[in-house]
Design an enzyme around this catalytic site. Structure first.
Site, short mmCIF file in Angstrom:
data_model
loop_
_atom_site.label_atom_id
_atom_site.label_comp_id
_atom_site.label_asym_id
_atom_site.label_seq_id
_atom_site.Cartn_x
_atom_site.Cartn_y
_atom_site.Cartn_z
CG ASP A 1 -25.12 -16.45 -3.52
OD1 ASP A 1 -25.93 -16.03 -4.38
OD2 ASP A 1 -25.45 -17.23 -2.62
CB CYS B 1 -19.81 -22.39 -3.33
SG CYS B 1 -18.54 -23.59 -2.98
CG ASP C 1 -33.78 -31.37 -8.26
OD1 ASP C 1 -34.94 -31.17 -7.87
OD2 ASP C 1 -33.48 -31.52 -9.46
CB CYS D 1 -24.62 -24.25 -5.72
SG CYS D 1 -24.04 -22.60 -5.33
CB THR D 2 -24.86 -23.92 -0.47
OG1 THR D 2 -23.44 -23.95 -0.38
CG2 THR D 2 -25.45 -24.24 0.88
N GLY D 3 -27.38 -23.81 -2.15
CA GLY D 3 -28.84 -23.67 -2.23
C GLY D 3 -29.47 -24.11 -3.53
CG ASN D 4 -29.91 -26.71 -7.28
OD1 ASN D 4 -30.90 -27.41 -7.45
ND2 ASN D 4 -29.11 -26.39 -8.26
CB SER D 5 -31.87 -20.86 -5.44
OG SER D 5 -30.93 -20.00 -4.86
CB CYS D 6 -28.58 -18.16 -7.64
SG CYS D 6 -28.19 -16.62 -8.42
NE ARG D 7 -23.48 -18.98 -6.14
CZ ARG D 7 -22.83 -19.17 -5.02
NH1 ARG D 7 -21.57 -18.79 -4.90
NH2 ARG D 7 -23.42 -19.75 -3.98
CB SER D 8 -25.84 -24.74 -9.27
OG SER D 8 -26.97 -24.48 -8.46
CB SER E 1 -27.78 -27.57 -11.03
OG SER E 1 -29.13 -27.18 -11.09
CB THR F 1 -36.75 -28.89 -9.91
OG1 THR F 1 -35.84 -29.90 -10.37
CG2 THR F 1 -38.05 -28.98 -10.70
CB CYS G 1 -17.24 -25.82 -1.77
SG CYS G 1 -16.78 -24.25 -2.49
#
Length: 145
Positions: free
Chosen positions: A103, A79, A62, A7-14, A32, A60, A86
């Site tokens: 998102d 994404c 990453d 994902c882009t931010g790797n904080s939620c969906r992934s 992720s 984490t 993406c």
């Protein structure tokens, strides 16, 4: 089998997708990452996953750079918005997939609506990745292919 979810931010969906896949089979290597990793997990994503019995609080956020020198069976981008780019993965991968999701961290409105968006996206991720696991991973793992 090794699966990387991007994902882009790797904080939620992934992070949610990683949590679900790992819950289906603890012998999978699931990671992720993000092209612009935020460095933190979205607290609402952690909370809605806990609601379904999956603890991702130890994950984490990453950078994808950590995984470029590894080989992957699947790299899956999650994404979904038309205005969101993406990420691409330039490392060694056997199968590239894109499974897009909204998102929920971009949701605006009442707290009730925002939480409902996190739950909706979580449920979509669960259904989609359970189907992915059953159709792409489970059969291969059982036959030892």
């Amino acid at each position: 089998m090794k699966i990387l979810i991007l994902c882009t931010g790797n904080s939620c969906r992934s992070q949610m997708a990683e949590g679900f896949l790992q819950s289906y089979d603890s012998n999978l290597t699931v990671r992720s990452a993000g092209t612009e990793a935020s460095g933190t997990l979205n607290e609402k994503a952690v909370a809605v996953m806990k609601e379904v019995g999956i603890d991702i609080s130890h994950h984490t956020s990453d950078s994808v750079d950590l995984y470029l020198d590894q080989e992957w069976d699947y790299v899956i981008t999650v994404c979904g918005g038309a205005n969101e780019s993406c990420p691409t993965f330039t490392g060694s991968v056997k199968n590239r997939w894109h499974i897009g999701f909204d998102d929920p961290s971009h949701a605006t409105g009442t707290d009730e609506f925002i939480w409902s968006e996190f739950r909706r996206v979580r449920n979509e991720i669960r259904i989609t990745f359970e189907s992915f696991y059953n159709s792409q991973v489970k059969g291969i793992r059982q036959c030892g292919c």
